[in-house]
Write a protein that holds these residues in place. Structure first.
Motif, PDB file in Angstrom:
ATOM      1  N   LEU A 187       0.627  -0.699  -0.169  1.00  0.00           N
ATOM      2  CA  LEU A 187      -0.056  -0.427   0.103  1.00  0.00           C
ATOM      3  C   LEU A 187       0.888   0.996   0.200  1.00  0.00           C
ATOM      4  N   LEU A 213      -5.590  -6.109  -1.154  1.00  0.00           N
ATOM      5  CA  LEU A 213      -5.849  -5.143  -0.954  1.00  0.00           C
ATOM      6  C   LEU A 213      -7.092  -5.512  -0.069  1.00  0.00           C
ATOM      7  N   ALA A 239      -6.908   1.598   0.059  1.00  0.00           N
ATOM      8  CA  ALA A 239      -6.909   0.139  -1.005  1.00  0.00           C
ATOM      9  C   ALA A 239      -7.773   0.439  -1.785  1.00  0.00           C
TER      10      ALA A 239
END
Length: 330
Positions: A187, A213, A239
């Motif tokens: 991320l 994610l 995300a």
């Protein structure tokens, strides 16, 4: 815990190393790359805190890419630090020649499969060779998903997030700001990590990354400390944004096939990203392949040899997509 910013000439922005030194043990999450400038920066940052490489007791690596693990061997040589990395990346970080040879063979196989022209292969291979250097490789200890570690009373839990790299892992921890995560390249606050090209060992790379994610969304962390750039204050929202980004990219892949007819991953990459230079010669067709492979398994795209085409009826559905898009199973 303190964040140490280390220079990186790549597009992702400055790397982060995270220092734990609030007790009897001194530990790092990631080390930056092996460049002399990075070493000087990390040494200076540690010295400002009264520390040196020889004081590091443990190193936790998010994955095998050199901008995250490059100094691990040099630090270990000076301190005897234990170096931890996910089992999928342990052989690469530890310098296993067979593992690296297998990686290179697999890359070259994909270059042909993707339809990468020979002259572009030569440029890429030269670029990759220029990036190789003689570096101190550490002796590593492999961990698995869910393994826990304690650093001066702070509990770290490894969370395997394959996609960008086979062993890419995050580390969850309860810090002063709440339930937070050191997210490595899983991320990032600005760019989306490459899938498909960054580690050709990963099977079903896009599927695995989307699953990672969704795990970040479900965990609802209070903050993420990424491998590059600044902290992310709403990891779940970031995300979700990347999931949407990949859905939009898949629509662009379908549109490219609709306009161009059957073609290979290199041709789709050129349509998505234009002319590519440097490491992007690898990343562009790799990302295109990851989407094509994902769409093929969903039944939306059909592969014939090295080329991909739209499945029967998909072109007609695309024509109506402006009115209502259908579920691409994201």
């Amino acid at each position: 815990m303190e964040r140490i910013s280390l220079s990186n000439s790549a597009f992702e922005g400055d790397n982060n190393a995270y220092l734990f030194a609030d007790g009897p043990e001194t530990a790092l999450i990631d080390t930056g790359d092996w460049m002399a400038t990075t070493r000087e920066q990390l040494e200076a940052a540690l010295a400002d805190r009264g520390l040196a490489f020889s004081d590091i007791d443990r190193i936790f690596l998010t994955h095998w890419h050199h901008d995250h693990c490059g100094l691990a061997g040099e630090i270990q040589a000076e301190s005897g630090a234990d170096v931890y990395v996910h089992e999928n990346d342990a052989a690469l970080v530890g310098g296993d020649e067979d593992a690296w040879d297998a990686m290179y063979d697999r890359q070259r196989g994909y270059f042909e499969e993707w339809g990468m022209p020979e002259d572009r292969q030569e440029v890429l291979l030269e670029r990759m060779a220029d990036g190789e250097t003689t570096v101190e490789t550490p002796t590593v200890t492999a961990f698995e998903d869910g393994d826990t570690f304690s650093i001066n009373g702070t509990e770290l839990t490894a969370v395997h997030t394959s996609g960008h790299a086979a062993g890419l892992s995050m580390f969850e921890a309860d810090l002063e700001g709440g339930h937070e995560v050191f997210s490595g390249d899983a991320l990032l606050p600005v760019y989306t990590p490459n899938v498909g090209g960054a580690d050709v060992r990963v099977d079903r790379p896009l599927e695995r990354y989307l699953r990672a994610l969704q795990g970040i969304v479900d965990a609802d962390y209070d903050r993420a400390w990424p491998g590059h750039r600044d902290p992310i204050d709403d990891p779940a929202d970031r995300a979700r944004h990347i999931i949407d980004h990949h859905e939009e990219r898949s629509w662009r892949v379908l549109d490219a096939l609709d306009r161009k007819g059957p073609c290979d991953a290199w041709t789709v990459s050129a349509d998505l990203f234009g002319d590519l230079e440097g490491i992007h010669i690898l990343h562009g067709p790799g990302e295109s392949y990851a989407h094509l492979e994902h769409l093929e398994r969903a039944g939306t795209v059909v592969r014939e040899g090295g080329d991909y085409r739209l499945a029967d009826g998909v072109s007609e559905r695309l024509a109506a997509a402006d009115a209502e898009r259908w579920d691409l199973e994201y």
